[in-house]
Design an enzyme around this catalytic site. Structure first.
Site, PDB file in Angstrom:
ATOM      1  N   SER B 163      -0.153  13.029   1.771  1.00 17.26           N
ATOM      2  CA  SER B 163       0.794  13.086   0.888  1.00 17.26           C
ATOM      3  C   SER B 163       1.051  14.323   0.136  1.00 17.26           C
ATOM      4  O   SER B 163       1.310  15.185   0.875  1.00 17.26           O
ATOM      5  CB  SER B 163       0.569  11.996  -0.252  1.00 17.26           C
ATOM      6  OG  SER B 163       1.643  11.678  -0.897  1.00 17.26           O
ATOM      7  N   ASP B 329       3.955   3.324   7.136  1.00 13.04           N
ATOM      8  CA  ASP B 329       4.334   4.297   5.836  1.00 13.04           C
ATOM      9  C   ASP B 329       5.852   4.731   5.746  1.00 13.04           C
ATOM     10  O   ASP B 329       6.387   5.406   6.985  1.00 13.04           O
ATOM     11  CB  ASP B 329       3.683   5.734   6.081  1.00 13.04           C
ATOM     12  CG  ASP B 329       3.822   6.621   4.847  1.00 13.04           C
ATOM     13  OD1 ASP B 329       4.605   6.264   4.117  1.00 13.04           O
ATOM     14  OD2 ASP B 329       3.058   7.453   4.939  1.00 13.04           O
ATOM     15  N   HIS B 362       1.981   3.765   3.048  1.00 14.32           N
ATOM     16  CA  HIS B 362       1.562   5.222   2.664  1.00 14.32           C
ATOM     17  C   HIS B 362       0.121   5.522   2.395  1.00 14.32           C
ATOM     18  O   HIS B 362      -0.403   6.172   2.535  1.00 14.32           O
ATOM     19  CB  HIS B 362       2.431   5.760   1.613  1.00 14.32           C
ATOM     20  CG  HIS B 362       2.266   6.986   1.292  1.00 14.32           C
ATOM     21  ND1 HIS B 362       2.582   8.194   2.280  1.00 14.32           N
ATOM     22  CD2 HIS B 362       2.068   7.923   0.034  1.00 14.32           C
ATOM     23  CE1 HIS B 362       2.148   9.325   1.626  1.00 14.32           C
ATOM     24  NE2 HIS B 362       1.896   9.198   0.202  1.00 14.32           N
TER      25      HIS B 362
END
Lengths: 208, 394
Positions: B163, B329, B362
């Site tokens: 991320s 995700d 995610h």
């Protein structure tokens, strides 16, 4: 470790013999990475792969090979021209949506291109279709018609015609026998088109 | 615990807890920021795991995500819970602390001891609050490079993160290609999408709408915008999961009751879960830091610094990359990772790319995905061999 099937293993070794040590290689449709692993270990090649199946990619990366999950039909355009010494398409061209475009891309990316494929002109294939009237299933093409990934099968003669249409020059051509043994393809190739189960072509781009 | 989030300095006295290291750079070494401002003095708090070898060739930098911190492995000294990547980092794990010297630093702008809006500005003696300059992902990476200089580490064996951590890894490879041998950016993108900026804006507006935010001056005023921060966290948390995962975990199950209440209590388990996520978060995070770090992510657009051509960012990269994404995700979808892969291919870089099938959304990069452990181990071990580092168990 190379492919499990003895015939396919022999074919990959024949392909590997065409690649000099320390070459930069892109194997399109690399499966579980048998060829690029062999080229890396035995030839010190800088070998990369593209593979459609997640299982194949995971197996490759877990072995430490440089492989990306991708599609020969769409992802080759991202590679710069002449960025590899060899672009290899082993037993994959018949599974692509646009074989001619894929071949064009390979000739753009690689200084040399190696293509291997099953020969639909092999006498057993012809005989099975002629005698049974059903889509033929042979050792190299062992799928039911509705399950096969091979959507663009061709004969050796068809492939030779494609090389003439696309601006590829045939540097070398090998006929692959059922046992996996190879012999030089002899022009014009009618006999090989009947007796070879597959073929391996070494191509370069014809100067335009 | 007081109602206000506790800074790291208050924790260092906690008996027996190894809270890690903290260093304030001299005024002669300010952090030059993308905004044109400079931050001085710069303080960085970091944690290390494992031992640096004599050649200093086994340094493994972990870059944390938006709400992460330097406590990647072991037990977190504030929450008492496992560190954010304790499934990946430790002895014998894929990021093997028996072989690698793992460094994880709190990002600049964060709230775990590095310079950030929660810390006291030495020039004024008061917390920075909104007088803290806006920082970018590249500023975070510059600060990490200063930390490596301070530690005498010229090159990283590997930089890894998911991320926002993955954004930092990409920035590392672009800014300091000669200092990164291998890079592992997971569940990330080379730029923050409009949808992601939109979600961040909802979170920021929730914080700023809380009367206790007090124009960002809540520390001096003795208030704490906990409700706003909790709502920001609740909204964001949904984006870290997937519809399938929420349905699998909660469905329409009711929370501690047999029937609907016909009121606005948390009837559903999913509501109760989100409220808990919000409440737990405000005990360990600073509202202003949330504003600053989300802003840094919004500003991230790696190609913009290279004439809009992402491949140019990696032109001289000798780094070996392994990019990974997750099927469910939707915050950093596979298409974003593939853009990075295409750019790396165009730059002729050495890159692997894997998409893992999971319904965990995610957050999957933080969770137990055995296929991910196996694949990333393979990449790390092959890179270690190429770097001349010992094999696992050797």
């Amino acid at each position: 470790m190379l492919a499990k099937s003895p015939a396919l293993r022999k074919e990959l070794l024949r392909i590997a013999e065409m690649v000099p040590a320390s070459s930069r290689v892109l194997d399109v449709g690399c499966g579980a990475g048998e060829l690029i692993e062999h080229l890396t270990r035995a030839k010190g090649a800088d070998a990369r792969g593209i593979e459609l199946s997640q299982a194949g990619v995971n197996a490759c990366v877990a072995k430490g090979l440089s492989v990306i999950q991708g599609d020969a039909d769409t992802d080759l355009a991202e590679y710069p021209a002449q960025s590899f010494d060899f672009a290899i398409l082993s037993q994959t061209i018949q599974a692509t949506h646009r074989p001619r475009d894929v071949l064009d891309q390979l000739l753009r990316i690689g200084r040399r291109v190696i293509v291997s494929f099953p020969n639909f002109g092999f006498w057993k294939v012809r005989l099975k279709l002629a005698l049974t009237g059903r889509m033929p299933r042979t050792g190299a093409l062992d799928y039911a018609w509705h399950e096969t990934p091979n959507i663009h099968l061709c004969t050796i003669a068809d492939f030779v015609a494609l090389t003439q249409e696309t601006g590829a020059r045939v540097e070398r051509a090998l006929a692959v026998e059922e046992s996996g043994e190879v012999r030089e393809l002899s022009a014009p190739g009618y006999w090989d088109n009947l007796t070879a189960e597959g073929a391996i072509f070494l191509l370069t781009r014809r100067a335009s | 615990m007081s109602t206000l989030f506790q800074p790291l300095s208050a924790l260092s006295a906690a008996a027996g807890e190894d809270v890690g290291h903290r260093f304030t750079f001299p005024a002669a070494q300010p952090l030059k920021l993308d905004s044109g401002e400079t931050l001085s003095p710069l303080t960085i708090a970091w944690k290390t795991y494992g031992t640096l070898n004599a050649e200093k060739s086994n340094a493994f930098l972990l870059c944390h995500a938006l709400t992460g911190d330097q406590y990647a492995a072991g037990t977190h000294p504030v929450t008492g819970k496992p560190g954010w990547w304790s499934s990946m980092v430790g002895p014998g794990l894929p990021i093997d602390t028996n072989r690698f010297f793992v460094i994880c630093a709190n990002v600049v702008g964060g709230c775990m001891g590095s310079s950030g809006p929660h810390e006291v500005n030495p020039a004024t003696g008061a917390p920075y609050g909104l007088s803290f300059p806006v920082i970018t992902i590249r500023d975070m990476v510059r600060a990490q490079a200063m930390l490596l200089d301070h530690l005498g580490i010229a090159t990283l064996f590997c930089a890894a993160g998911g991320s926002m951590g993955g954004m930092q890894v990409l920035q590392w490879a672009a800014s300091y290609p000669e200092r990164v041998f291998a890079a592992l950016p997971l569940a990330t993108a080379a730029r923050h999408s409009a949808q992601n900026i939109a979600f961040h804006e909802v979170g920021r507006q929730a914080i700023m709408a809380d009367p206790e935010w007090n124009g960002g001056d809540y520390i001096a005023k003795g208030t704490n915008p906990k409700k706003g921060l909790a709502v920001a966290r609740m909204a964001a948390h949904i984006t870290y999961l997937s519809e399938a995962a929420l349905h699998r975990k909660f469905g329409r199950n009711l929370q501690n009751r047999e029937a609907l209440s016909y009121r606005f209590d948390a009837d559903f388990q999913v509501e109760s879960y989100l409220r808990h996520q919000g409440l737990a978060f405000v005990d360990r995070f600073d509202a202003n830091a949330y504003l600053y770090i989300t802003r840094a992510m919004d500003y991230f657009d790696l190609a913009a610094d290279y004439d809009g051509v992402l491949a140019n960012a990696f032109k001289s990269a000798k780094t070996r990359f392994c990019i990974a994404s997750f099927t469910s995700d939707w915050l950093f979808p596979t298409a974003e990772s593939k853009k990075v892969v295409h750019a790396l291919n165009a730059a002729g870089a050495n890159v692997s790319f894997v998409e893992f099938a999971t319904d965990k959304g995610h957050d999957a990069f933080l969770l137990d995905v055995p296929e991910m452990f196996q694949t990333l181990s393979g990449f790390i071990d092959a890179a270690a061999a190429a770097r001349g580092l010992p094999a696992k168990g050797a």
